[in-house]
Design a protein around this motif. Structure first.
Motif, short mmCIF file in Angstrom:
data_model
loop_
_atom_site.label_atom_id
_atom_site.label_comp_id
_atom_site.label_asym_id
_atom_site.label_seq_id
_atom_site.Cartn_x
_atom_site.Cartn_y
_atom_site.Cartn_z
N GLN A 248 0.82 -1.19 0.00
CA GLN A 248 0.00 0.00 0.00
C GLN A 248 0.86 1.25 0.00
O GLN A 248 1.90 1.31 0.67
CB GLN A 248 -0.92 0.00 1.20
CG GLN A 248 -1.94 -1.14 1.13
CD GLN A 248 -3.00 -1.01 2.18
OE1 GLN A 248 -2.73 -0.62 3.30
NE2 GLN A 248 -4.22 -1.35 1.82
N VAL B 223 0.50 5.60 0.18
CA VAL B 223 -0.33 6.79 0.37
C VAL B 223 -0.12 7.68 -0.85
O VAL B 223 1.00 8.06 -1.17
CB VAL B 223 0.02 7.54 1.66
CG1 VAL B 223 -0.75 8.85 1.76
CG2 VAL B 223 -0.27 6.67 2.87
N THR C 7 -8.61 3.78 2.44
CA THR C 7 -8.50 5.01 3.20
C THR C 7 -7.93 4.77 4.59
O THR C 7 -7.96 3.66 5.11
CB THR C 7 -9.87 5.70 3.37
OG1 THR C 7 -10.74 4.79 4.06
CG2 THR C 7 -10.48 6.09 2.03
N ASP C 8 -7.41 5.83 5.17
CA ASP C 8 -7.00 5.84 6.57
C ASP C 8 -7.59 7.11 7.16
O ASP C 8 -7.17 8.19 6.76
CB ASP C 8 -5.48 5.84 6.69
CG ASP C 8 -5.02 5.82 8.15
OD1 ASP C 8 -5.87 5.68 9.06
OD2 ASP C 8 -3.80 5.98 8.38
N ILE D 122 -5.15 5.67 -0.22
CA ILE D 122 -4.11 4.65 -0.32
C ILE D 122 -4.36 3.76 -1.54
O ILE D 122 -5.44 3.19 -1.69
CB ILE D 122 -4.10 3.78 0.96
CG1 ILE D 122 -3.87 4.70 2.18
CG2 ILE D 122 -3.04 2.70 0.87
CD1 ILE D 122 -4.17 4.04 3.51
N GLU E 259 -3.16 0.43 -3.87
CA GLU E 259 -2.49 -0.87 -3.80
C GLU E 259 -1.57 -0.97 -5.01
O GLU E 259 -2.01 -0.79 -6.14
CB GLU E 259 -3.51 -2.00 -3.82
CG GLU E 259 -2.95 -3.37 -3.53
CD GLU E 259 -2.45 -3.54 -2.11
OE1 GLU E 259 -1.40 -4.19 -1.94
OE2 GLU E 259 -3.09 -3.03 -1.16
#
Length: 186
Positions: free
Chosen positions: A2, A4, A39-40, A81, A83
């Motif tokens: 992953q 960002v 997402t975070d 985020i 991949e």
């Protein structure tokens, strides 16, 4: 793996658009319509990009299912985020993803060990390697061509040509005073 790729900023307008702080050198690849991003915090996503446009030098995105200002404002400060394949390389020559540079050994051209890259700081003017020294100290090395002369991913090392004072106390002191008279003032 992953990566960002952006941070959502404030809402723009009343139709669900948000400003985005881009954190990738490839926004057209990572942040195009149809892209699905984790997402975070995770509860905000996944988000699918519906539209994107540049307005006054800022990227604006609209996500599927977000159609008003309050929905857009609820996403503020969310990290987007993507991949990616760990073997994937950036498109440009001499470009690297952060994960490729982390933990590289840093050595001078003559082979002197400097330390290991533990962090990469992205500043507006340049990127910095945060290098942990063998004695536990840290040194910051600007990631510029004049100083970082080689990145060898196979050998897992970064070769540097540091100016005096960057990694030791060999700094050359330059003075603008003219001491030619040899006299001291009293």
């Amino acid at each position: 793996m992953q990566l960002v790729v952006a941070r959502i900023g404030r809402a723009h307008g009343i139709k669900g658009e948000v400003t985005v702080e881009v954190r990738t050198d490839e926004p057209e690849l990572r942040l195009g319509p149809g892209a699905v991003l984790a997402t975070d915090p995770a509860g905000a996503g996944p988000l699918t990009i519906e539209t994107g446009r540049v307005h006054s030098g800022r990227l604006l995105l609209r996500f599927e299912g977000v159609s008003d200002r309050s929905g857009a404002e609820a996403l503020r400060n969310t990290l987007l985020i993507a991949e990616i394949d760990p073997e994937e390389m950036p498109e440009g020559e001499d470009e690297y993803y952060d994960h490729q540079l982390m933990d590289l050994d840093v050595v001078t051209a003559d082979g002197t060990e400097v330390g290991r890259i533990t962090e990469i700081s992205h500043l507006p003017s340049q990127d910095l390697f945060i290098v942990e020294r063998p004695d536990g100290g840290e040194v910051m090395i600007p990631f510029v061509e004049e100083i970082v002369t080689e990145i060898d991913l196979e050998e897992q090392k970064a070769v540097i040509n540091p100016p005096p004072g960057l990694i030791d106390d060999r700094a050359e002191i330059a003075s603008s005073r003219d001491d030619a008279s040899g006299e001291e003032e009293s």
